[in-house]
Write a protein that holds these residues in place. Structure first.
Motif, PDB file in Angstrom:
ATOM      1  N   ASN A 190       0.802  -1.217   0.000  1.00  0.00           N
ATOM      2  CA  ASN A 190       0.000   0.000   0.000  1.00  0.00           C
ATOM      3  C   ASN A 190       0.841   1.277   0.000  1.00  0.00           C
ATOM      4  O   ASN A 190       0.382   2.327   0.446  1.00  0.00           O
ATOM      5  N   HIS A 191       2.077   1.175  -0.504  1.00  0.00           N
ATOM      6  CA  HIS A 191       2.897   2.353  -0.780  1.00  0.00           C
ATOM      7  C   HIS A 191       2.880   2.529  -2.307  1.00  0.00           C
ATOM      8  O   HIS A 191       3.385   1.673  -3.036  1.00  0.00           O
ATOM      9  N   GLN A 192       2.296   3.595  -2.785  1.00  0.00           N
ATOM     10  CA  GLN A 192       2.217   3.824  -4.234  1.00  0.00           C
ATOM     11  C   GLN A 192       3.207   4.909  -4.633  1.00  0.00           C
ATOM     12  O   GLN A 192       3.178   6.022  -4.124  1.00  0.00           O
ATOM     13  N   TYR A 193       4.104   4.574  -5.564  1.00  0.00           N
ATOM     14  CA  TYR A 193       5.103   5.517  -6.063  1.00  0.00           C
ATOM     15  C   TYR A 193       4.765   5.891  -7.509  1.00  0.00           C
ATOM     16  O   TYR A 193       4.621   5.019  -8.364  1.00  0.00           O
ATOM     17  N   ASN A 194       4.666   7.191  -7.767  1.00  0.00           N
ATOM     18  CA  ASN A 194       4.471   7.679  -9.130  1.00  0.00           C
ATOM     19  C   ASN A 194       5.647   8.579  -9.491  1.00  0.00           C
ATOM     20  O   ASN A 194       5.844   9.634  -8.880  1.00  0.00           O
ATOM     21  N   LEU A 195       6.433   8.139 -10.457  1.00  0.00           N
ATOM     22  CA  LEU A 195       7.555   8.945 -10.931  1.00  0.00           C
ATOM     23  C   LEU A 195       7.003  10.055 -11.812  1.00  0.00           C
ATOM     24  O   LEU A 195       6.353   9.796 -12.828  1.00  0.00           O
ATOM     25  N   LEU A 196       7.262  11.314 -11.443  1.00  0.00           N
ATOM     26  CA  LEU A 196       6.663  12.454 -12.135  1.00  0.00           C
ATOM     27  C   LEU A 196       7.490  12.948 -13.306  1.00  0.00           C
ATOM     28  O   LEU A 196       7.017  13.767 -14.100  1.00  0.00           O
ATOM     29  N   GLY A 197       8.698  12.478 -13.435  1.00  0.00           N
ATOM     30  CA  GLY A 197       9.532  12.906 -14.555  1.00  0.00           C
ATOM     31  C   GLY A 197      10.958  12.456 -14.321  1.00  0.00           C
ATOM     32  O   GLY A 197      11.373  12.223 -13.183  1.00  0.00           O
ATOM     33  N   HIS A 198      11.712  12.316 -15.416  1.00  0.00           N
ATOM     34  CA  HIS A 198      13.094  11.863 -15.263  1.00  0.00           C
ATOM     35  C   HIS A 198      13.899  12.310 -16.476  1.00  0.00           C
ATOM     36  O   HIS A 198      13.475  12.153 -17.620  1.00  0.00           O
ATOM     37  N   ILE A 199      15.062  12.924 -16.194  1.00  0.00           N
ATOM     38  CA  ILE A 199      16.019  13.261 -17.239  1.00  0.00           C
ATOM     39  C   ILE A 199      17.327  12.589 -16.881  1.00  0.00           C
ATOM     40  O   ILE A 199      17.845  12.772 -15.773  1.00  0.00           O
ATOM     41  N   GLY A 200      17.865  11.798 -17.789  1.00  0.00           N
ATOM     42  CA  GLY A 200      19.097  11.072 -17.512  1.00  0.00           C
ATOM     43  C   GLY A 200      20.315  11.971 -17.608  1.00  0.00           C
ATOM     44  O   GLY A 200      20.419  12.975 -16.926  1.00  0.00           O
ATOM     45  N   SER A 201      21.236  11.628 -18.480  1.00  0.00           N
ATOM     46  CA  SER A 201      22.464  12.404 -18.617  1.00  0.00           C
ATOM     47  C   SER A 201      22.145  13.838 -19.002  1.00  0.00           C
ATOM     48  O   SER A 201      21.361  14.097 -19.915  1.00  0.00           O
ATOM     49  N   ASN A 202      22.753  14.794 -18.289  1.00  0.00           N
ATOM     50  CA  ASN A 202      22.506  16.203 -18.592  1.00  0.00           C
ATOM     51  C   ASN A 202      23.723  17.019 -18.201  1.00  0.00           C
ATOM     52  O   ASN A 202      24.629  16.543 -17.518  1.00  0.00           O
ATOM     53  N   ALA A 203      23.739  18.276 -18.634  1.00  0.00           N
ATOM     54  CA  ALA A 203      24.922  19.122 -18.446  1.00  0.00           C
ATOM     55  C   ALA A 203      25.199  19.440 -16.989  1.00  0.00           C
ATOM     56  O   ALA A 203      26.328  19.734 -16.611  1.00  0.00           O
ATOM     57  N   SER A 204      24.190  19.374 -16.133  1.00  0.00           N
ATOM     58  CA  SER A 204      24.378  19.735 -14.727  1.00  0.00           C
ATOM     59  C   SER A 204      25.161  18.690 -13.949  1.00  0.00           C
ATOM     60  O   SER A 204      25.751  18.988 -12.906  1.00  0.00           O
ATOM     61  N   GLY A 205      25.180  17.431 -14.429  1.00  0.00           N
ATOM     62  CA  GLY A 205      25.871  16.370 -13.723  1.00  0.00           C
ATOM     63  C   GLY A 205      25.091  15.805 -12.557  1.00  0.00           C
ATOM     64  O   GLY A 205      25.618  15.041 -11.761  1.00  0.00           O
ATOM     65  N   VAL A 206      23.808  16.203 -12.448  1.00  0.00           N
ATOM     66  CA  VAL A 206      22.972  15.758 -11.325  1.00  0.00           C
ATOM     67  C   VAL A 206      21.703  15.101 -11.859  1.00  0.00           C
ATOM     68  O   VAL A 206      21.083  15.602 -12.796  1.00  0.00           O
ATOM     69  N   ILE A 207      21.336  13.962 -11.278  1.00  0.00           N
ATOM     70  CA  ILE A 207      20.065  13.301 -11.595  1.00  0.00           C
ATOM     71  C   ILE A 207      19.058  13.690 -10.523  1.00  0.00           C
ATOM     72  O   ILE A 207      19.367  13.649  -9.331  1.00  0.00           O
ATOM     73  N   VAL A 208      17.857  14.072 -10.950  1.00  0.00           N
ATOM     74  CA  VAL A 208      16.788  14.423 -10.017  1.00  0.00           C
ATOM     75  C   VAL A 208      15.565  13.565 -10.331  1.00  0.00           C
ATOM     76  O   VAL A 208      15.128  13.511 -11.478  1.00  0.00           O
ATOM     77  N   GLU A 209      15.044  12.877  -9.316  1.00  0.00           N
ATOM     78  CA  GLU A 209      13.874  12.020  -9.497  1.00  0.00           C
ATOM     79  C   GLU A 209      12.750  12.494  -8.569  1.00  0.00           C
ATOM     80  O   GLU A 209      12.848  12.337  -7.351  1.00  0.00           O
ATOM     81  N   PRO A 210      11.682  13.059  -9.138  1.00  0.00           N
ATOM     82  CA  PRO A 210      10.557  13.497  -8.312  1.00  0.00           C
ATOM     83  C   PRO A 210       9.470  12.414  -8.252  1.00  0.00           C
ATOM     84  O   PRO A 210       9.060  11.878  -9.277  1.00  0.00           O
ATOM     85  N   TYR A 211       9.035  12.077  -7.062  1.00  0.00           N
ATOM     86  CA  TYR A 211       7.996  11.068  -6.872  1.00  0.00           C
ATOM     87  C   TYR A 211       6.803  11.666  -6.130  1.00  0.00           C
ATOM     88  O   TYR A 211       6.976  12.526  -5.257  1.00  0.00           O
ATOM     89  N   LEU A 212       5.620  11.178  -6.469  1.00  0.00           N
ATOM     90  CA  LEU A 212       4.431  11.416  -5.662  1.00  0.00           C
ATOM     91  C   LEU A 212       4.146  10.104  -4.940  1.00  0.00           C
ATOM     92  O   LEU A 212       3.886   9.083  -5.572  1.00  0.00           O
TER      93      LEU A 212
END
Length: 209
Positions: free
Chosen positions: A112-134
């Motif tokens: 009963n834990h529901q994870y929704n990934l709201l968006g994802h960008i892989g390799s990028n110029a910033s060098g940082v991966i950000v994963e937003p979940y609801l």
């Protein structure tokens, strides 16, 4: 009634694109100058360009000629093409409409834990991966206060109430509360005070990890 089709003026489109290029060039010139700890006055003396002209270039308020750019590249000891780097790089954006987040299971996901990934960008110029979940915790959801993973995590409470553990501390989270923490420490919802509960979880980590 006759429908009127509005078409964007191609001259306007070109002007906007040129303006973006001018701003990108200006940012690169300023960045290279500051990196070398050169003042605008010093760069003016090195290039013969006026302080006013250099200010216009750095602020994207004028379109410098190739001769001017070559002069700047010689003075700053950088390739001429480096001034166009910020304009040529692809900049990605991900638009996820309401209800269209990708539902998935993460390591350690409980009942009963529901994870929704709201968006994802892989390799990028910033060098940082950000994963937003609801994250949604429904009635009778299991508690699991021992998630551990790399990076930094930020939680923003939207609905319900939970007691959230991080390391040896427990934080009561209510709508509007934020918790920002090192995700290497054991963490997770320990007490489900008011359900259903929903919160945003944003995880960031170096893309080479």
């Amino acid at each position: 009634m006759n429908a009127t089709i509005l078409q964007q003026d191609p001259h306007s489109v070109r002007e906007k694109r040129e303006k973006v290029l001018e701003v990108a060039i200006g940012r690169e010139v300023r960045a290279f100058r500051r990196k070398q700890e050169i003042t605008v006055a010093e760069l003016s003396g090195m290039t013969g360009l006026s302080i006013g002209m250099l200010s216009k270039i750095e602020n994207g308020n004028t379109s410098p000629s190739l001769t001017t750019l070559q002069t700047l590249s010689n003075a700053l000891s950088v390739p001429l093409t480096s001034f166009f780097r910020g304009f040529e790089e692809d900049r990605m954006a991900v638009h996820t409409k309401a209800g269209e987040g990708v539902e998935l299971e993460r390591d350690g996901t409980r009942a009963n834990h529901q994870y929704n990934l709201l968006g994802h960008i892989g390799s990028n110029a910033s060098g940082v991966i950000v994963e937003p979940y609801l994250i949604t915790l429904s009635d009778k959801a299991d508690v699991f206060p021992t998630f551990q993973h790399g990076g930094i995590e930020t939680i923003y409470m939207l609905e319900g109430e939970v007691d959230y553990r991080h390391g040896d501390q427990v934080y009561p989270l209510k709508p509007g509360d934020t918790l920002f923490f090192d995700a290497d420490a054991p963490h997770g919802p320990e007490g489900l005070v008011k359900l259903p509960a929903r919160y945003l979880s944003v995880i960031s980590y170096p893309q080479d990890s």
